[in-house]
Design a protein around this motif. Structure first.
Motif, PDB file in Angstrom:
ATOM      1  N   ILE A 183       0.828  -1.204   0.000  1.00 13.85           N
ATOM      2  CA  ILE A 183       0.000   0.000   0.000  1.00 13.85           C
ATOM      3  C   ILE A 183       0.860   1.251   0.000  1.00 13.85           C
ATOM      4  O   ILE A 183       0.576   2.228  -0.717  1.00 13.85           O
ATOM      5  N   VAL A 184       1.936   1.240   0.790  1.00 15.23           N
ATOM      6  CA  VAL A 184       2.839   2.392   0.821  1.00 15.23           C
ATOM      7  C   VAL A 184       3.438   2.638  -0.559  1.00 15.23           C
ATOM      8  O   VAL A 184       3.500   3.782  -1.033  1.00 15.23           O
ATOM      9  N   VAL A 185       3.867   1.562  -1.214  1.00 13.05           N
ATOM     10  CA  VAL A 185       4.421   1.698  -2.569  1.00 13.05           C
ATOM     11  C   VAL A 185       3.374   2.267  -3.521  1.00 13.05           C
ATOM     12  O   VAL A 185       3.673   3.162  -4.332  1.00 13.05           O
ATOM     13  N   ALA A 186       2.145   1.784  -3.417  1.00 14.84           N
ATOM     14  CA  ALA A 186       1.079   2.261  -4.293  1.00 14.84           C
ATOM     15  C   ALA A 186       0.766   3.726  -4.034  1.00 14.84           C
ATOM     16  O   ALA A 186       0.571   4.511  -4.973  1.00 14.84           O
ATOM     17  N   VAL A 187       0.728   4.129  -2.762  1.00 12.17           N
ATOM     18  CA  VAL A 187       0.431   5.518  -2.420  1.00 12.17           C
ATOM     19  C   VAL A 187       1.537   6.443  -2.893  1.00 12.17           C
ATOM     20  O   VAL A 187       1.279   7.534  -3.410  1.00 12.17           O
ATOM     21  N   VAL A 188       2.797   6.015  -2.735  1.00 13.87           N
ATOM     22  CA  VAL A 188       3.923   6.818  -3.205  1.00 13.87           C
ATOM     23  C   VAL A 188       3.833   7.024  -4.714  1.00 13.87           C
ATOM     24  O   VAL A 188       4.069   8.121  -5.231  1.00 13.87           O
ATOM     25  N   ALA A 189       3.438   5.972  -5.417  1.00 16.18           N
ATOM     26  CA  ALA A 189       3.307   6.081  -6.874  1.00 16.18           C
ATOM     27  C   ALA A 189       2.204   7.057  -7.268  1.00 16.18           C
ATOM     28  O   ALA A 189       2.273   7.686  -8.332  1.00 16.18           O
ATOM     29  N   GLU A 190       1.202   7.210  -6.410  1.00 17.09           N
ATOM     30  CA  GLU A 190       0.087   8.109  -6.696  1.00 17.09           C
ATOM     31  C   GLU A 190       0.117   9.351  -5.805  1.00 17.09           C
ATOM     32  O   GLU A 190      -0.917  10.004  -5.608  1.00 17.09           O
ATOM     33  N   ARG A 191       1.276   9.691  -5.287  1.00 16.52           N
ATOM     34  CA  ARG A 191       1.379  10.741  -4.282  1.00 16.52           C
ATOM     35  C   ARG A 191       0.833  12.088  -4.764  1.00 16.52           C
ATOM     36  O   ARG A 191       0.332  12.889  -3.966  1.00 16.52           O
ATOM     37  N   ASN A 192       0.933  12.364  -6.044  1.00 19.82           N
ATOM     38  CA  ASN A 192       0.451  13.644  -6.561  1.00 19.82           C
ATOM     39  C   ASN A 192      -1.072  13.722  -6.597  1.00 19.82           C
ATOM     40  O   ASN A 192      -1.637  14.812  -6.731  1.00 19.82           O
ATOM     41  N   ASN A 193      -1.737  12.572  -6.485  1.00 24.28           N
ATOM     42  CA  ASN A 193      -3.199  12.545  -6.579  1.00 24.28           C
ATOM     43  C   ASN A 193      -3.895  12.223  -5.262  1.00 24.28           C
ATOM     44  O   ASN A 193      -5.123  12.343  -5.175  1.00 24.28           O
ATOM     45  N   VAL A 194      -3.131  11.793  -4.237  1.00 22.78           N
ATOM     46  CA  VAL A 194      -3.734  11.293  -3.001  1.00 22.78           C
ATOM     47  C   VAL A 194      -4.590  12.351  -2.314  1.00 22.78           C
ATOM     48  O   VAL A 194      -5.706  12.077  -1.855  1.00 22.78           O
ATOM     49  N   VAL A 195      -4.084  13.587  -2.228  1.00 26.91           N
ATOM     50  CA  VAL A 195      -4.835  14.642  -1.543  1.00 26.91           C
ATOM     51  C   VAL A 195      -6.170  14.869  -2.237  1.00 26.91           C
ATOM     52  O   VAL A 195      -7.215  15.031  -1.591  1.00 26.91           O
ATOM     53  N   GLY A 196      -6.160  14.842  -3.549  1.00 30.01           N
ATOM     54  CA  GLY A 196      -7.399  15.003  -4.296  1.00 30.01           C
ATOM     55  C   GLY A 196      -8.367  13.871  -4.039  1.00 30.01           C
ATOM     56  O   GLY A 196      -9.581  14.093  -3.901  1.00 30.01           O
ATOM     57  N   TYR A 197      -7.848  12.643  -3.957  1.00 30.83           N
ATOM     58  CA  TYR A 197      -8.706  11.488  -3.668  1.00 30.83           C
ATOM     59  C   TYR A 197      -9.373  11.641  -2.294  1.00 30.83           C
ATOM     60  O   TYR A 197     -10.564  11.372  -2.134  1.00 30.83           O
ATOM     61  N   LEU A 198      -8.579  12.061  -1.317  1.00 32.00           N
ATOM     62  CA  LEU A 198      -9.104  12.227   0.033  1.00 32.00           C
ATOM     63  C   LEU A 198     -10.203  13.281   0.061  1.00 32.00           C
ATOM     64  O   LEU A 198     -11.226  13.122   0.730  1.00 32.00           O
ATOM     65  N   ALA A 199      -9.977  14.369  -0.665  1.00 29.66           N
ATOM     66  CA  ALA A 199     -10.986  15.421  -0.716  1.00 29.66           C
ATOM     67  C   ALA A 199     -12.265  14.912  -1.379  1.00 29.66           C
ATOM     68  O   ALA A 199     -13.374  15.262  -0.976  1.00 29.66           O
ATOM     69  N   ASP A 200     -12.107  14.066  -2.382  1.00 29.93           N
ATOM     70  CA  ASP A 200     -13.261  13.561  -3.121  1.00 29.93           C
ATOM     71  C   ASP A 200     -14.074  12.549  -2.332  1.00 29.93           C
ATOM     72  O   ASP A 200     -15.303  12.546  -2.400  1.00 29.93           O
ATOM     73  N   VAL A 201     -13.386  11.690  -1.574  1.00 29.05           N
ATOM     74  CA  VAL A 201     -14.069  10.533  -0.994  1.00 29.05           C
ATOM     75  C   VAL A 201     -14.191  10.591   0.523  1.00 29.05           C
ATOM     76  O   VAL A 201     -14.937   9.803   1.107  1.00 29.05           O
ATOM     77  N   GLY A 202     -13.499  11.527   1.188  1.00 25.33           N
ATOM     78  CA  GLY A 202     -13.481  11.544   2.647  1.00 25.33           C
ATOM     79  C   GLY A 202     -14.851  11.651   3.277  1.00 25.33           C
ATOM     80  O   GLY A 202     -15.211  10.872   4.171  1.00 25.33           O
ATOM     81  N   LEU A 203     -15.658  12.611   2.835  1.00 24.42           N
ATOM     82  CA  LEU A 203     -16.988  12.805   3.419  1.00 24.42           C
ATOM     83  C   LEU A 203     -17.880  11.611   3.151  1.00 24.42           C
ATOM     84  O   LEU A 203     -18.641  11.174   4.024  1.00 24.42           O
ATOM     85  N   VAL A 204     -17.788  11.048   1.959  1.00 25.17           N
ATOM     86  CA  VAL A 204     -18.604   9.878   1.615  1.00 25.17           C
ATOM     87  C   VAL A 204     -18.245   8.708   2.521  1.00 25.17           C
ATOM     88  O   VAL A 204     -19.134   7.986   2.997  1.00 25.17           O
TER      89      VAL A 204
END
Length: 314
Positions: A183-204
């Motif tokens: 998971i850490v490797v996957a998150v690092v690979a997507e590090r530029n998009n993670v904050v956006g994902y959290l903003a999109d899905v956090g409330l849901v």
């Protein structure tokens, strides 16, 4: 997600997770359903029907992107996590009911999880460039990856119970540690998009977790279950097996998508806080004499086994 680490290690990790789950199950867990017919039926209805429907409503209401929408439906379709047994024990739930529900859910999910995920893929991804559609081969893969290791674990438990009891914790630690690395490797690979994902899905995710916990407790109470049974179903329905859902999302032979794993990763963190808060709230407002952590119908050995079952981040 095309690295050798995920291509070769993740399928093995998923198999180990499910094998470890099988090590913690016995035929007696399935037979025990006769002692809890009503709360078992209510919990299964919540898990298999109400939660996927509620999740679909949230996904549509918040207009999530296709991959995050599929990730949410994957999370909703995942069976209850075995951490529910521990939380139920800590906060006065009926752990025997938890063990029974975990056993039944784990087997039913072999069929329902691929169906929900493939229908979600067909609906949400059909209009994208990455459309996967309904694919029988993926359904079969999920079926085999989940069922075969669980059956092998149960067979090992039946033939060599001493070995199963000794190895359960080691299997859990090994599988979860390996999955964390992936998971850490996957998150690092997507590090530029993670904050956006959290903003999109956090409330849901927070809303879904709230609905899951409230539905588990409230539905059982409405069905005239007692407080201890309601606490058990609260955590069983509310705490999904995010280890399984993330492994399926990340596996190159299955969904092969970091973005589909984001909802489960967020849920894994959020659920610990929400489950603790819910537990203390239930303990505070429990009817007199209902807060005991004693477990009717389950031996001390079974309590240890339910607490040591592998396969959870939530």
């Amino acid at each position: 997600m095309d690295s050798p680490l995920t291509a070769y290690l993740l399928p093995a990790v998923l198999a180990v997770i499910m094998y470890g789950l099988g090590l913690g199950l016995t035929v007696a867990d399935f037979r025990r359903v006769a002692a809890y017919p009503r709360p078992t039926a209510v919990a299964l209805c919540c898990q298999l029907v109400l939660l996927p429907a509620a999740c679909l409503g949230l996904v549509l209401a918040f207009d999530l992107g296709p991959e995050l929408a599929v990730g949410m439906m994957l999370l909703a379709a995942s069976p209850g996590g075995t951490m529910a047994n521990i939380f139920s024990h800590l906060f006065g739930g009926d752990v025997a009911l938890n063990v029974t529900l975990t056993a039944i859910n784990s087997v039913i999910a072999v069929v329902t999880l691929p169906i929900v995920v493939n229908l979600s893929l067909d609906h949400f991804m059909s209009g994208t460039d990455e459309a996967l559609g309904l694919r029988f081969d993926k359904t079969l893969q999920v079926f085999l990856v989940v069922l075969v290791p669980v059956a092998a674990g149960m067979f090992t438990r039946h033939r060599r119970p001493g070995f199963a009891e000794r190895s359960t914790r080691a299997v859990k630690v090994t599988a979860v540690a390996a999955l964390v690395v992936i998971i850490v490797v996957a998150v690092v690979a997507e590090r530029n998009n993670v904050v956006g994902y959290l903003a999109d899905v956090g409330l849901v995710v927070v809303l879904f977790a709230t609905i899951s916990l409230a539905t588990g407790y409230g539905a059982t109470r409405l069905a005239r279950g007692d407080h201890r049974q309601s606490v058990a179903t609260c955590f069983e329905v509310g705490m999904h097996n995010t280890t399984l859902s993330m492994a399926i999302a990340l596996s190159p032979s299955l969904l092969d998508s970091t973005r589909m794993a984001i909802p489960s990763a967020v849920y894994a963190v959020v659920m610990f806080v929400m489950a603790l808060s819910t537990g203390f709230l239930l303990r505070r407002f429990a009817p007199g004499g209902s807060t005991t952590t004693g477990v009717a119908g389950v031996t001390p050995l079974e309590q240890r086994q339910s607490a040591d079952e592998p396969g959870d981040l939530a």
